[in-house]
Design a protein around this motif. Structure first.
Motif, PDB file in Angstrom:
ATOM      1  N   MET A  74     -18.835 -15.632 -11.361  1.00 39.05           N
ATOM      2  CA  MET A  74     -18.207 -16.007 -10.093  1.00 39.05           C
ATOM      3  C   MET A  74     -19.223 -15.924  -8.946  1.00 39.05           C
ATOM      4  SD  MET A  74     -15.594 -16.997  -8.382  1.00 39.05           S
ATOM      5  CE  MET A  74     -13.861 -16.789  -8.676  1.00 39.05           C
ATOM      6  N   LYS A  75     -19.027 -16.770  -7.965  1.00 39.02           N
ATOM      7  CA  LYS A  75     -19.913 -16.754  -6.789  1.00 39.02           C
ATOM      8  C   LYS A  75     -19.072 -16.245  -5.601  1.00 39.02           C
ATOM      9  CE  LYS A  75     -21.764 -21.063  -8.605  1.00 39.02           C
ATOM     10  NZ  LYS A  75     -23.074 -21.094  -9.225  1.00 39.02           N
ATOM     11  N   TYR A  76     -19.509 -15.156  -5.004  1.00 38.78           N
ATOM     12  CA  TYR A  76     -18.788 -14.574  -3.862  1.00 38.78           C
ATOM     13  C   TYR A  76     -19.616 -14.726  -2.597  1.00 38.78           C
ATOM     14  CZ  TYR A  76     -16.129 -12.207  -7.543  1.00 38.78           C
ATOM     15  OH  TYR A  76     -15.359 -11.918  -8.651  1.00 38.78           O
ATOM     16  N   ILE A 123     -23.276  -7.100  -9.987  1.00 43.46           N
ATOM     17  CA  ILE A 123     -23.683  -8.507  -9.936  1.00 43.46           C
ATOM     18  C   ILE A 123     -24.890  -8.622  -8.978  1.00 43.46           C
ATOM     19  CG2 ILE A 123     -21.430  -9.515 -10.506  1.00 43.46           C
ATOM     20  CD1 ILE A 123     -20.890  -9.928  -7.550  1.00 43.46           C
ATOM     21  N   SER A 124     -25.568  -9.767  -9.001  1.00 44.68           N
ATOM     22  CA  SER A 124     -26.745  -9.923  -8.140  1.00 44.68           C
ATOM     23  C   SER A 124     -26.337 -10.026  -6.679  1.00 44.68           C
ATOM     24  CB  SER A 124     -27.514 -11.197  -8.485  1.00 44.68           C
ATOM     25  OG  SER A 124     -27.755 -11.276  -9.842  1.00 44.68           O
ATOM     26  N   TYR A 136     -27.962 -20.067  -9.250  1.00 47.28           N
ATOM     27  CA  TYR A 136     -27.479 -18.762  -9.720  1.00 47.28           C
ATOM     28  C   TYR A 136     -25.968 -18.762  -9.946  1.00 47.28           C
ATOM     29  CZ  TYR A 136     -32.025 -17.338  -7.953  1.00 47.28           C
ATOM     30  OH  TYR A 136     -33.375 -17.234  -7.713  1.00 47.28           O
ATOM     31  N   ASP A 137     -25.568 -17.786 -10.752  1.00 42.45           N
ATOM     32  CA  ASP A 137     -24.149 -17.579 -10.993  1.00 42.45           C
ATOM     33  C   ASP A 137     -23.918 -16.070 -10.913  1.00 42.45           C
ATOM     34  OD1 ASP A 137     -21.700 -18.541 -11.370  1.00 42.45           O
ATOM     35  OD2 ASP A 137     -22.023 -19.307 -13.383  1.00 42.45           O
ATOM     36  N   ASN A 138     -22.686 -15.665 -10.776  1.00 43.12           N
ATOM     37  CA  ASN A 138     -22.414 -14.224 -10.720  1.00 43.12           C
ATOM     38  C   ASN A 138     -23.224 -13.498  -9.662  1.00 43.12           C
ATOM     39  OD1 ASN A 138     -20.357 -13.702 -12.483  1.00 43.12           O
ATOM     40  ND2 ASN A 138     -21.727 -13.779 -14.255  1.00 43.12           N
ATOM     41  N   PHE A 139     -22.936 -13.792  -8.427  1.00 42.44           N
ATOM     42  CA  PHE A 139     -23.649 -13.126  -7.346  1.00 42.44           C
ATOM     43  C   PHE A 139     -22.726 -12.940  -6.147  1.00 42.44           C
ATOM     44  CE2 PHE A 139     -24.427 -17.712  -6.621  1.00 42.44           C
ATOM     45  CZ  PHE A 139     -23.960 -17.840  -5.316  1.00 42.44           C
ATOM     46  N   GLY A 147     -16.638 -21.017  -5.016  1.00 44.86           N
ATOM     47  CA  GLY A 147     -16.448 -19.580  -5.250  1.00 44.86           C
ATOM     48  C   GLY A 147     -15.389 -18.988  -4.359  1.00 44.86           C
ATOM     49  N   THR A 175     -11.638  -9.375  -6.762  1.00 46.41           N
ATOM     50  CA  THR A 175     -11.224  -9.677  -8.130  1.00 46.41           C
ATOM     51  C   THR A 175      -9.773 -10.164  -8.202  1.00 46.41           C
ATOM     52  OG1 THR A 175     -10.665  -7.370  -8.415  1.00 46.41           O
ATOM     53  CG2 THR A 175     -12.812  -8.048  -9.225  1.00 46.41           C
TER      54      THR A 175
END
Ligand code: S3P
Length: 167
Positions: free
Chosen positions: A1-3, A26-27, A70-73, A95, A166
């Protein structure tokens, strides 16, 4: 997920973003820091030497770059990021966008402690800073309020933000 964390300068996007990303494992990216590293110049110097138009262009390009590479950051954006080009729609479509909402009086306290880091304040006399913050925040609220999630930054904890993300 992108936040994405959005909000006015001084809302605590970088500090909180870093802590939330580490809590969620996450990154973490900060758009201003990403730009400073990429262009090897501070944000203030970019504004001074190339102007705000140029800054908004490279800000837009850097945002797109991070999104596609990127993903998951979690990305903490600059205060103006959602208000230029299609940055906000882009973030909303790929995201989850969180607005860290902060009162003008709180912003005033925080940013006047370190005014040299804020290129905008250079063009405004100190006795008008408070009014400038209030007026600019009102204009930007139009964009900020479209976030998926709005969190009052005075009642916030790292765990709470992570929980909201989340949902
Ligand atoms: C800006 C906010 C700054 C930075 C630049 C422009 C703005 O980021 O991107 O100085 O337009 O409000 P922070 O919100 O991280 O201070």
């Amino acid at each position: 997920m992108k936040y994405f964390l959005i909000g006015f300068m001084g809302a605590g996007k970088t500090t909180l973003g870093q802590r939330v990303a580490s809590f969620m494992n996450i990154s973490f990216f900060d758009l201003d820091i990403y730009i400073e590293n990429k262009y090897k110049q501070t944000i203030s110097d970019i504004f001074e030497s190339k102007g705000s138009e140029y800054f908004r262009q490279i800000e837009h390009m850097s945002l797109k770059e991070i999104i596609s590479n990127y993903d998951n950051f979690l990305l903490s954006t600059g205060g103006g990021t959602p208000c230029f080009y299609n940055n906000l729609d882009l973030m909303l479509s790929v995201g989850k966008v969180v607005y860290l909402k902060t009162k003008p009086s709180e912003i005033y306290k925080r940013i006047t402690a370190n005014p040299e880091k804020r290129p905008f304040l250079k063009n405004v006399p100190p006795n008008e800073w408070y009014n400038w913050i209030e007026k600019t925040m009102k204009e930007r609220e139009f964009y900020y309020s479209k976030a998926h999630i709005i969190i009052d930054s005075s009642f916030v904890s790292v765990e709470k933000i992570a929980y909201y993300l989340t949902l």
